[in-house]
Design an enzyme around this catalytic site. Structure first.
Site, PDB file in Angstrom:
ATOM      1  N   ASN A  41       0.854  -1.189   0.000  1.00 24.18           N
ATOM      2  CA  ASN A  41       0.000   0.000   0.000  1.00 24.18           C
ATOM      3  C   ASN A  41       0.893   1.243   0.000  1.00 24.18           C
ATOM      4  O   ASN A  41       1.715   1.421   0.901  1.00 24.18           O
ATOM      5  CB  ASN A  41      -0.888  -0.038   1.263  1.00 24.18           C
TER       6      ASN A  41
ATOM      7  N   ARG B 241      -9.396   8.268  -1.542  1.00 25.05           N
ATOM      8  CA  ARG B 241     -10.383   8.746  -0.560  1.00 25.05           C
ATOM      9  C   ARG B 241     -11.218   9.857  -1.161  1.00 25.05           C
ATOM     10  O   ARG B 241     -10.757  10.600  -2.038  1.00 25.05           O
ATOM     11  CB  ARG B 241      -9.683   9.237   0.710  1.00 25.05           C
TER      12      ARG B 241
ATOM     13  N   GLU C 226     -11.247  -9.051   3.011  1.00 28.15           N
ATOM     14  CA  GLU C 226      -9.958  -8.693   3.606  1.00 28.15           C
ATOM     15  C   GLU C 226     -10.191  -8.537   5.099  1.00 28.15           C
ATOM     16  O   GLU C 226     -11.001  -7.693   5.523  1.00 28.15           O
ATOM     17  CB  GLU C 226      -9.400  -7.398   3.008  1.00 28.15           C
TER      18      GLU C 226
ATOM     19  N   THR D 176      -6.996   6.921   9.737  1.00 29.23           N
ATOM     20  CA  THR D 176      -6.868   5.794   8.814  1.00 29.23           C
ATOM     21  C   THR D 176      -8.149   4.967   8.930  1.00 29.23           C
ATOM     22  O   THR D 176      -9.013   5.290   9.754  1.00 29.23           O
ATOM     23  CB  THR D 176      -5.610   4.955   9.134  1.00 29.23           C
ATOM     24  N   THR D 177      -8.282   3.909   8.111  1.00 30.71           N
ATOM     25  CA  THR D 177      -9.508   3.105   8.151  1.00 30.71           C
ATOM     26  C   THR D 177      -9.580   2.377   9.490  1.00 30.71           C
ATOM     27  O   THR D 177      -8.803   1.456   9.750  1.00 30.71           O
ATOM     28  CB  THR D 177      -9.501   2.097   6.982  1.00 30.71           C
TER      29      THR D 177
ATOM     30  N   GLU E 258      -8.655   0.527  -3.301  1.00 33.52           N
ATOM     31  CA  GLU E 258      -9.492   0.613  -2.090  1.00 33.52           C
ATOM     32  C   GLU E 258     -10.360   1.843  -2.208  1.00 33.52           C
ATOM     33  O   GLU E 258      -9.863   2.926  -2.566  1.00 33.52           O
ATOM     34  CB  GLU E 258      -8.602   0.831  -0.868  1.00 33.52           C
TER      35      GLU E 258
ATOM     36  N   ASP F 174      -0.094   4.518  -0.143  1.00 40.23           N
ATOM     37  CA  ASP F 174      -0.765   5.774   0.235  1.00 40.23           C
ATOM     38  C   ASP F 174       0.172   6.737   0.976  1.00 40.23           C
ATOM     39  O   ASP F 174       0.089   7.954   0.816  1.00 40.23           O
ATOM     40  CB  ASP F 174      -1.955   5.503   1.162  1.00 40.23           C
ATOM     41  N   HIS F 175       1.039   6.171   1.829  1.00 42.52           N
ATOM     42  CA  HIS F 175       1.851   7.061   2.675  1.00 42.52           C
ATOM     43  C   HIS F 175       2.915   7.812   1.888  1.00 42.52           C
ATOM     44  O   HIS F 175       3.400   8.848   2.346  1.00 42.52           O
ATOM     45  CB  HIS F 175       2.445   6.286   3.853  1.00 42.52           C
TER      46      HIS F 175
ATOM     47  N   HIS G 182       2.056   1.164   5.995  1.00 40.96           N
ATOM     48  CA  HIS G 182       2.758   2.101   6.864  1.00 40.96           C
ATOM     49  C   HIS G 182       4.140   1.609   7.286  1.00 40.96           C
ATOM     50  O   HIS G 182       5.118   2.358   7.236  1.00 40.96           O
ATOM     51  CB  HIS G 182       1.887   2.402   8.098  1.00 40.96           C
TER      52      HIS G 182
ATOM     53  N   ARG H 164      -7.086  13.066   0.195  1.00 45.27           N
ATOM     54  CA  ARG H 164      -6.044  13.568   1.105  1.00 45.27           C
ATOM     55  C   ARG H 164      -4.653  13.034   0.763  1.00 45.27           C
ATOM     56  O   ARG H 164      -3.666  13.607   1.147  1.00 45.27           O
ATOM     57  CB  ARG H 164      -6.380  13.247   2.557  1.00 45.27           C
ATOM     58  N   HIS H 165      -4.590  11.899   0.064  1.00 43.22           N
ATOM     59  CA  HIS H 165      -3.254  11.433  -0.342  1.00 43.22           C
ATOM     60  C   HIS H 165      -3.241  11.010  -1.821  1.00 43.22           C
ATOM     61  O   HIS H 165      -2.772  11.759  -2.662  1.00 43.22           O
ATOM     62  CB  HIS H 165      -2.687  10.358   0.608  1.00 43.22           C
TER      63      HIS H 165
ATOM     64  N   ARG I 243       3.231  18.817   1.197  1.00 45.91           N
ATOM     65  CA  ARG I 243       3.778  20.020   0.560  1.00 45.91           C
ATOM     66  C   ARG I 243       3.003  20.412  -0.702  1.00 45.91           C
ATOM     67  O   ARG I 243       3.377  21.360  -1.374  1.00 45.91           O
ATOM     68  CB  ARG I 243       5.233  19.770   0.150  1.00 45.91           C
TER      69      ARG I 243
ATOM     70  N   HIS J 280      -3.762  -4.237   7.741  1.00 48.68           N
ATOM     71  CA  HIS J 280      -3.893  -3.086   8.633  1.00 48.68           C
ATOM     72  C   HIS J 280      -3.065  -3.275   9.894  1.00 48.68           C
ATOM     73  O   HIS J 280      -3.297  -4.196  10.664  1.00 48.68           O
ATOM     74  CB  HIS J 280      -5.341  -2.779   9.038  1.00 48.68           C
ATOM     75  N   GLY J 281      -2.079  -2.404  10.044  1.00 48.46           N
ATOM     76  CA  GLY J 281      -1.257  -2.399  11.248  1.00 48.46           C
ATOM     77  C   GLY J 281      -0.209  -3.506  11.295  1.00 48.46           C
ATOM     78  O   GLY J 281       0.461  -3.659  12.320  1.00 48.46           O
TER      79      GLY J 281
ATOM     80  N   HIS K 149      -5.629   3.705  -1.843  1.00 48.11           N
ATOM     81  CA  HIS K 149      -6.963   4.079  -1.365  1.00 48.11           C
ATOM     82  C   HIS K 149      -7.268   5.474  -1.897  1.00 48.11           C
ATOM     83  O   HIS K 149      -6.639   6.448  -1.493  1.00 48.11           O
ATOM     84  CB  HIS K 149      -6.949   4.070   0.179  1.00 48.11           C
TER      85      HIS K 149
HETATM   86  N1  PXP Z   1      -5.852  -2.797   4.084  1.00 52.48           N
HETATM   87  C1  PXP Z   1      -6.772  -1.801   4.147  1.00 52.48           C
HETATM   88  C2  PXP Z   1      -8.177  -2.100   3.703  1.00 52.48           C
HETATM   89  C3  PXP Z   1      -6.426  -0.507   4.591  1.00 52.48           C
HETATM   90  O1  PXP Z   1      -7.353   0.459   4.647  1.00 52.48           O
HETATM   91  C4  PXP Z   1      -5.073  -0.265   4.955  1.00 52.48           C
HETATM   92  C5  PXP Z   1      -4.676   1.103   5.422  1.00 52.48           C
HETATM   93  O2  PXP Z   1      -4.790   2.023   4.412  1.00 52.48           O
HETATM   94  C6  PXP Z   1      -4.151  -1.314   4.853  1.00 52.48           C
HETATM   95  C7  PXP Z   1      -4.569  -2.574   4.442  1.00 52.48           C
HETATM   96  C8  PXP Z   1      -2.703  -1.125   5.181  1.00 52.48           C
HETATM   97  O3  PXP Z   1      -2.546  -0.799   6.518  1.00 52.48           O
HETATM   98  P1  PXP Z   1      -1.148  -0.338   7.067  1.00 52.48           P
HETATM   99  O4  PXP Z   1      -0.790   0.948   6.396  1.00 52.48           O
HETATM  100  O5  PXP Z   1      -1.367  -0.182   8.531  1.00 52.48           O
HETATM  101  O6  PXP Z   1      -0.160  -1.421   6.727  1.00 52.48           O
END
Ligand code: PXP
Length: 248
Positions: free
Chosen positions: A7, A45, A151, A100-101, A70, A9-10, A213, A49-50, A18, A190-191, A43
């Site tokens: 992922n 959104r 998921e 975050t979600t 996503e 997004d970050h 992340h 935002r990203h 910026r 996630h996490g 994702h």
């Molecule tokens: N899966 C889904 C559905 C998510 O929304 C996210 C966070 O955007 C992730 C996975 C990845 O989570 P993390 O950034 O904590 O690894």
């Protein structure tokens, strides 16, 4: 063997801090592919935002691995997915004020909206995954709604302390077993971190982990030294014949 969806997004979060052009998540996705990513997840959104629309369009044209989009099950997002045709859509709940979600979809109370979204996406051959907590009722309804994938939200497992973590892992295992028995395919995310990922990757039936992340954090840790060295070199030894713009 469990595969890895990265992922990104970050990366876009840093760019949007910026509102500039770097770091660009599109070429970074190609690096993630080189590193072994089996899929790229973004994702889009509602508040942008990203990740931006342009990122998703360019990713569709450039990456060779799977593109997992996503998104919330809104009309706007469904129209975008139908146009871009990602390899998979993961429907997630979305609140504007969340960082975050935070939790899985409440499928029980949003059956109709989700059913319609899945039907539209499936009619264009876009498989749908539902991001849900490891809860037997949510899994059963996912099957009824004709999702191909679920998921599992691993946030509770990831946030649990050492005493509670085995219980949360057992919930993920039980949920995966139930989903597989029902004929659903199972991803999770996630996490997840370098410390806690292996127990989840080893769950029989787990197809793909979506991780963001911790990988982007680690890339700062392993890349910062070289980045500072490169800058230090320029600051210490600037080229005296450097030309800016169209000067001749
Ligand atoms: N899966 C889904 C559905 C998510 O929304 C996210 C966070 O955007 C992730 C996975 C990845 O989570 P993390 O950034 O904590 O690894």
């Amino acid at each position: 063997m469990t595969s890895l969806g990265v992922n990104i997004d970050h990366i876009a979060n840093v760019r949007e801090a910026r509102q500039t052009v770097e770091p660009d998540p599109v070429p970074m996705a190609l690096l993630a592919e080189l590193g072994g990513a089996d899929g790229i997840t973004v994702h889009l959104r509602e508040d942008r935002r990203h990740i931006q629309d342009r990122d998703v369009k360019l990713l569709r044209q450039t990456i060779r691995c799977r593109l997992n989009l996503e998104m919330a099950a809104t009309e706007e997002m469904i129209a975008i997915a139908l146009e871009i045709k990602p390899d998979m859509v993961t429907l997630v709940p979305e609140k504007r004020d969340e960082v975050t979600t935070e939790g899985g979809l409440d499928i029980k109370n949003n059956r109709l909206v989700l059913y319609e979204a899945i039907k539209k996406l499936n009619s264009e051959n876009i498989p749908v995954s539902l991001f849900i907590d490891p809860d037997s009722e949510q899994i059963q309804i996912s099957k009824e709604l004709k999702a191909m994938w679920i998921e599992l939200h691993t946030g509770n497992y990831a946030n649990a302390d050492w005493k509670l973590q085995p219980k949360e892992l057992a919930r993920l295992i039980e949920a995966t077993n139930l989903a597989c028995d029902l004929g659903l395919r199972v991803n999770a995310g996630h996490g997840l971190t370098y410390q806690n990922v292996e127990a989840v990757a080893a769950i029989p039936g787990m197809e793909e982990l979506n991780i963001g992340h911790t990988i982007i954090s680690r890339s700062i840790a392993v890349g910062l030294l070289e980045a500072v060295r490169e800058m230090k070199n320029l600051v210490k030894n600037p080229r005296r014949d450097m030309r800016i713009g169209n000067q001749t």
